[in-house]
Scaffold this active site. Structure first.
Site, PDB file in Angstrom:
ATOM      1  N   VAL A   1      14.921  -4.505  34.746  1.00 12.98           N
ATOM      2  CA  VAL A   1      16.079  -5.050  34.261  1.00 12.98           C
ATOM      3  C   VAL A   1      15.936  -4.846  32.637  1.00 12.98           C
ATOM      4  CG1 VAL A   1      16.327  -6.884  35.966  1.00 12.98           C
ATOM      5  CG2 VAL A   1      14.518  -7.274  34.137  1.00 12.98           C
ATOM      6  N   SER A   2      17.002  -5.130  32.024  1.00 13.27           N
ATOM      7  CA  SER A   2      16.989  -4.838  30.443  1.00 13.27           C
ATOM      8  C   SER A   2      16.290  -5.667  29.394  1.00 13.27           C
ATOM      9  CB  SER A   2      18.453  -4.573  29.936  1.00 13.27           C
ATOM     10  OG  SER A   2      19.044  -3.360  30.760  1.00 13.27           O
ATOM     11  N   THR A   3      16.415  -7.041  29.892  1.00 15.47           N
ATOM     12  CA  THR A   3      15.902  -8.092  28.856  1.00 15.47           C
ATOM     13  C   THR A   3      14.825  -9.053  29.934  1.00 15.47           C
ATOM     14  OG1 THR A   3      17.536  -9.838  29.546  1.00 15.47           O
ATOM     15  CG2 THR A   3      18.010  -8.082  27.794  1.00 15.47           C
TER      16      THR A   3
END
Length: 207
Positions: free
Chosen positions: A8-10
């Site tokens: 996931v990105s964050t």
């Protein structure tokens, strides 16, 4: 061996949905990380590449979880193919060992070529404009010693791919390209040596 890879990105985003899908598929081990796909360093992906062997399968929830761009995704798909590793994407229902999967690779390759052509065109237009203003441009070539250093670090297996690229100030694509080119040369040299060994001295024509 079936490996699952989730990203996931964050830190605020949850990996649960991806982990559930990978577990349901029946993977043996899941490697997961939380970081933006635009960052060059992805240590868990590097670890996955180091661990995978011919005949293994890498499973992802969707193609967007693997590649930062079309070029990056194609580079990884080609690497998996060269290693004899199958890539399965659950969301797109794609297995690159099937005819549909092979078609995807062809489409990705065409898209990458299109993107490269556009980049070259824009770069040339920019250089032409810069020269017209009396400036010179272009990316400096990578020093051969830098590539040799990166290959030695990779052979030593003491650092991850991202760490090697950071130390040598090169991209992962450049390192993978150098590894593949060296492998091709080794195969070519091995074939030449094999042919030389099979030459019958008695068949040579005397002076």
């Amino acid at each position: 061996m079936k490996f699952g890879y989730a990203r996931v990105s964050t830190d605020a985003q949850s990996l649960d949905r991806q982990l559930d899908a990978l577990s349901k598929y029946g993977v043996d081990e899941i490697l997961q990380e939380k970081m933006t796909g635009t960052k060059q360093s992805r240590p868990e992906l590097d670890r996955l590449i180091d661990k995978m062997r011919e005949g293994d399968t890498v499973v992802i929830e969707s193609l967007s979880r693997l590649g930062r761009s079309t070029k990056d995704l194609l580079s990884l798909v080609e690497l998996f193919n060269e290693r004899g590793v199958t890539l399965v994407s659950l969301k797109e229902n794609i297995d690159i060992s099937t005819p549909t999967g092979k078609l995807l690779v062809t489409v990705l390759s065409a898209l990458c070529q299109f993107e490269r052509d556009l980049t070259v065109q824009r770069t040339n237009e920019g250089l032409t404009a810069a020269r017209a203003r009396g400036r010179k441009g272009g990316r400096p070539p990578i020093d051969k010693k830098t590539i040799e250093k990166a290959l030695k670090l990779h052979d030593a297996k003491a650092m991850s791919v991202s760490e090697i690229c950071e130390v040598c100030n090169i991209s992962q694509g450049t390192l993978y390209k150098a590894i593949n080119e060296r492998k091709e040369k080794e195969i070519e040299n091995g074939e030449k040596q094999t042919r030389f060994k099979h030459i019958d001295p008695s068949s040579s024509v005397p002076d």
